[in-house]
Scaffold this active site. Structure first.
Site, PDB file in Angstrom:
ATOM      1  N   GLY A 191      -6.071   5.938   1.916  1.00  0.00           N
ATOM      2  CA  GLY A 191      -5.818   7.296   1.867  1.00  0.00           C
ATOM      3  C   GLY A 191      -5.156   7.613   0.517  1.00  0.00           C
ATOM      4  N   HIS A 192      -5.620   7.964  -0.407  1.00  0.00           N
ATOM      5  CA  HIS A 192      -5.019   8.484  -1.811  1.00  0.00           C
ATOM      6  C   HIS A 192      -4.956   9.872  -2.026  1.00  0.00           C
ATOM      7  CE1 HIS A 192      -6.595   3.948  -3.405  1.00  0.00           C
ATOM      8  NE2 HIS A 192      -5.499   4.132  -2.404  1.00  0.00           N
ATOM      9  N   THR A 193      -3.608  10.300  -1.973  1.00  0.00           N
ATOM     10  CA  THR A 193      -3.140  11.490  -2.213  1.00  0.00           C
ATOM     11  C   THR A 193      -2.951  11.991  -3.550  1.00  0.00           C
ATOM     12  OG1 THR A 193      -2.106  11.340  -0.043  1.00  0.00           O
ATOM     13  CG2 THR A 193      -1.686  13.448  -1.104  1.00  0.00           C
ATOM     14  N   ARG A 248     -22.448 -13.464   7.052  1.00  0.00           N
ATOM     15  CA  ARG A 248     -23.702 -13.222   6.500  1.00  0.00           C
ATOM     16  C   ARG A 248     -24.658 -12.604   7.724  1.00  0.00           C
ATOM     17  NH1 ARG A 248     -23.657 -19.508   5.147  1.00  0.00           N
ATOM     18  NH2 ARG A 248     -22.541 -19.253   6.874  1.00  0.00           N
ATOM     19  N   LYS A 273      -0.691   5.286  -5.689  1.00  0.00           N
ATOM     20  CA  LYS A 273      -1.566   5.026  -6.623  1.00  0.00           C
ATOM     21  C   LYS A 273      -2.296   6.099  -6.883  1.00  0.00           C
ATOM     22  CE  LYS A 273      -3.019   1.442  -3.882  1.00  0.00           C
ATOM     23  NZ  LYS A 273      -2.170   1.494  -2.937  1.00  0.00           N
ATOM     24  N   GLY A 274      -2.866   7.082  -6.020  1.00  0.00           N
ATOM     25  CA  GLY A 274      -3.512   8.308  -6.413  1.00  0.00           C
ATOM     26  C   GLY A 274      -3.035   9.096  -7.258  1.00  0.00           C
ATOM     27  N   LYS A 275      -1.964   9.242  -7.522  1.00  0.00           N
ATOM     28  CA  LYS A 275      -0.946   9.909  -8.403  1.00  0.00           C
ATOM     29  C   LYS A 275      -1.379   9.431  -9.605  1.00  0.00           C
ATOM     30  CE  LYS A 275       2.290  12.378 -10.238  1.00  0.00           C
ATOM     31  NZ  LYS A 275       3.742  12.713 -10.200  1.00  0.00           N
ATOM     32  N   GLY A 301       7.975  13.205  -8.615  1.00  0.00           N
ATOM     33  CA  GLY A 301       7.611  14.393  -7.665  1.00  0.00           C
ATOM     34  C   GLY A 301       5.948  14.216  -7.296  1.00  0.00           C
ATOM     35  N   GLN A 317      -5.153  -0.145  -0.911  1.00  0.00           N
ATOM     36  CA  GLN A 317      -3.852  -0.809   0.037  1.00  0.00           C
ATOM     37  C   GLN A 317      -2.782  -1.534  -1.171  1.00  0.00           C
ATOM     38  OE1 GLN A 317      -7.424  -1.732   1.296  1.00  0.00           O
ATOM     39  NE2 GLN A 317      -7.101   0.153   2.335  1.00  0.00           N
ATOM     40  N   GLY A 324       0.744  -1.334   0.057  1.00  0.00           N
ATOM     41  CA  GLY A 324       0.052  -0.120  -0.020  1.00  0.00           C
ATOM     42  C   GLY A 324       0.915   1.293  -0.006  1.00  0.00           C
ATOM     43  N   ASP A 325       0.162   2.507  -0.052  1.00  0.00           N
ATOM     44  CA  ASP A 325       0.914   3.668  -0.270  1.00  0.00           C
ATOM     45  C   ASP A 325       1.990   3.790  -1.393  1.00  0.00           C
ATOM     46  OD1 ASP A 325      -0.469   4.384   2.185  1.00  0.00           O
ATOM     47  OD2 ASP A 325       1.007   3.217   3.174  1.00  0.00           O
ATOM     48  N   GLY A 351      -1.769   9.194   9.896  1.00  0.00           N
ATOM     49  CA  GLY A 351      -0.450  10.035  10.040  1.00  0.00           C
ATOM     50  C   GLY A 351       0.729   9.220  10.683  1.00  0.00           C
ATOM     51  N   THR A 389      -5.160  -6.507   5.355  1.00  0.00           N
ATOM     52  CA  THR A 389      -6.214  -5.940   5.693  1.00  0.00           C
ATOM     53  C   THR A 389      -7.203  -7.034   5.108  1.00  0.00           C
ATOM     54  OG1 THR A 389      -7.439  -3.998   5.068  1.00  0.00           O
ATOM     55  CG2 THR A 389      -6.473  -4.999   3.239  1.00  0.00           C
TER      56      THR A 389
HETATM   57  P1  IMP Z   1      -7.140  -2.624   8.641  1.00  0.00           P
HETATM   58  O1  IMP Z   1      -7.316  -2.284   7.073  1.00  0.00           O
HETATM   59  O2  IMP Z   1      -7.363  -1.240   9.327  1.00  0.00           O
HETATM   60  O3  IMP Z   1      -7.712  -3.732   9.047  1.00  0.00           O
HETATM   61  O4  IMP Z   1      -5.585  -2.525   8.881  1.00  0.00           O
HETATM   62  C1  IMP Z   1      -4.763  -3.805   8.640  1.00  0.00           C
HETATM   63  C2  IMP Z   1      -3.453  -3.858   7.983  1.00  0.00           C
HETATM   64  O5  IMP Z   1      -3.579  -2.879   6.655  1.00  0.00           O
HETATM   65  C3  IMP Z   1      -2.544  -2.553   8.875  1.00  0.00           C
HETATM   66  O6  IMP Z   1      -1.207  -2.924   8.933  1.00  0.00           O
HETATM   67  C4  IMP Z   1      -2.786  -1.170   8.194  1.00  0.00           C
HETATM   68  O7  IMP Z   1      -1.802  -0.421   8.480  1.00  0.00           O
HETATM   69  C5  IMP Z   1      -2.786  -1.673   6.763  1.00  0.00           C
HETATM   70  N1  IMP Z   1      -3.286  -0.642   6.001  1.00  0.00           N
HETATM   71  C6  IMP Z   1      -4.750  -0.419   5.790  1.00  0.00           C
HETATM   72  N2  IMP Z   1      -5.029   0.177   4.957  1.00  0.00           N
HETATM   73  C7  IMP Z   1      -3.950   0.716   4.348  1.00  0.00           C
HETATM   74  C8  IMP Z   1      -3.482   1.821   3.442  1.00  0.00           C
HETATM   75  O8  IMP Z   1      -4.273   2.321   2.679  1.00  0.00           O
HETATM   76  N3  IMP Z   1      -2.358   1.969   3.148  1.00  0.00           N
HETATM   77  C9  IMP Z   1      -1.229   1.156   3.946  1.00  0.00           C
HETATM   78  N4  IMP Z   1      -1.605   0.299   4.799  1.00  0.00           N
HETATM   79  C10 IMP Z   1      -2.850   0.173   5.108  1.00  0.00           C
END
Ligand code: IMP
Length: 425
Positions: A39-41, A141, A15-17, A413, A222, A11-12, A300, A237
């Site tokens: 969180g897609h920036t 369910r 992808k947003g860009k 960038g 993710q 994740g991170d 954060g 996740t």
């Molecule tokens: P959950 O999705 O809140 O259940 O978290 C499970 C795991 O996925 C944790 O390690 C989170 O930090 C990670 N995680 C969930 N969403 C993101 C994301 O958008 N970016 C990066 N890590 C994520």
């Protein structure tokens, strides 16, 4: 042409860009899994937009953003996000559509997420947004879908059943005070009334759109190593972030997907607990975290950083069936003298080239590194592959060779203009 964009690390990946760059040529932007844990920036003209539930391609005028059935929706978070975007001039009233089959996150899911995290022997480091418990209810369910939520006859009965069950659980397992049903019903009925005009039968909506030749862009949230099945379980996740999830999570057939693009950072990061084989030592961690602004867009939290891991990215290319890969944040490595790439994991006398499912095995592995020279030149102004310094070109070419698929886009960038498509696009 319908395209899926997936994260090929934890994740991170930026992808947003990448989605923002691709969205120009799409008509309908779709989120197919996850929730507001994402969180897609996107940064346009120096202005930062962070998307959590709404597809991040929506900054382009005249697009439709669909939240698919595979997503779990916190109605309060969605309404807040819609208001925020509306205030910044994005016409969310027209643009946002919601699948009637998506599941709803309630405050008890969030409470359970936090309680489970605080009582389990090893923390997972979840975002605490109620994502896991909501998917648990879906699979059991026992969930409440948008169709039920927006039906004033059905909703009170379903919510009462759910609240009674959760109250038994809260008391028996955690000795916690109960949830007040009437108050919850009143508040959430209000949210349902506001979201109802956005609800669609997504299967029909997308079938008709495709029949009219509309182009879909499906945005994975993710990343592959956080995928419930293909990630570093249990440090994952609760949804399928991989390309396969795009079909089940948006109600479109696999044959409707024409291109799959994986996104990787030029190095690796992860938030939360779980293995990160190429994790930096403290000094480099601090340097790259600061230069790359590696702090979670949702929580954060500081991200853990490490070298590019080709074992991870190859695994992602394979399970997603990536046609090509986009590389982001190349500029973060601009000042490095040398750069490592992990090409395998040494386990005793053996070298593993596949990502092991058994995390105990992974714990005994040491990354095998190949070292490349850095370029020590700014890359943020490069407008093409040829304009990159020779060593940066060499680095990208090496990643391409290790991944076995073309690199289709390079980002140097955070701004929309700091990205270029390569010849293979
Ligand atoms: P959950 O999705 O809140 O259940 O978290 C499970 C795991 O996925 C944790 O390690 C989170 O930090 C990670 N995680 C969930 N969403 C993101 C994301 O958008 N970016 C990066 N890590 C994520």
């Amino acid at each position: 042409m319908n395209i899926v964009v997936v994260g090929a690390q934890w994740g991170d990946e930026g992808k947003g860009k990448v989605i923002d760059v691709l969205a120009e040529e799409a008509d309908i932007l779709i989120r197919y899994q996850g929730g507001h844990n994402a969180g897609h920036t996107v940064i346009v003209d120096g202005e930062e937009f962070i998307f959590h539930l709404i597809p991040s391609g929506l900054l382009h005028q005249g697009k439709v953003g669909l939240i698919g059935n595979g997503v779990v929706i916190d109605p309060e978070a969605l309404l807040e996000e819609m208001s925020r975007l509306q205030r910044r001039g994005i016409d969310v009233q027209q643009a946002v559509k919601i699948s009637d089959q998506a599941h709803v996150i309630f405050p008890y899911h969030k409470r359970l997420d936090l309680l489970e995290e605080s009582t389990r022997p090893g923390r997972l480091g979840t975002t605490g947004r109620g994502i896991g418990p909501c998917y648990v209810d879906k699979v059991a369910r026992a969930g409440i879908r948008i169709a039920d939520f927006c039906n004033p006859q059905a909703f009170p009965k379903k919510l009462r059943q759910a609240v009674e069950e959760k109250n038994r659980l809260l008391k028996a397992l955690y000795n916690e005070p109960p949830i007040a049903y009437e108050e919850l019903l009143a508040r959430y009925s209000g949210f349902a009334a506001r979201l109802a005009p956005h609800v669609v039968n997504e299967v029909r909506f997308l079938r008709e759109a495709m029949a009219q030749g509309k182009r879909l862009l499906l945005e994975g949230a993710q990343g592959t190593l956080l995928d419930l099945d293909h990630g570093t379980y249990p440090y994952v996740t609760s949804s399928n972030a991989t390309a396969g999830g795009a079909c089940t999570g948006a109600g479109i057939p696999p044959t409707a997907i024409h291109r799959i693009i994986g996104v990787v950072k030029a190095y690796t990061t992860r938030v939360g607990e779980g293995p990160l084989p190429t994790e930096f030592g403290p000094e480099l961690m601090q340097r790259i975290r600061t230069k790359g602004n590696e702090f979670g867009a949702t929580t954060g939290r500081p991200r853990r950083c490490g070298w590019f891991d080709a074992v991870v990215a190859r695994h992602a290319v394979w399970v997603n069936g990536c046609h090509s890969v986009a590389v982001t944040k190349l500029d973060v490595l601009d000042e490095m003298d040398t750069i490592n790439i992990c090409t395998g994991y040494r386990n005793g006398t053996k070298t593993l080239e596949e990502f092991p499912a058994d995390l105990e095995v992974l714990g005994h592995c040491a990354p095998v590194y190949e070292q490349l020279p850095g370029w020590r030149t700014k890359t943020c102004d490069a407008a093409s592959f040829e304009e990159l310094p020779a060593n940066a070109q060499r680095y990208v070419k090496r990643l391409e060779a290790l991944l076995g698929v073309p690199i289709c886009l390079i980002s140097t960038g955070s701004g929309r203009e700091q990205a270029f498509k390569t010849a293979c696009w």
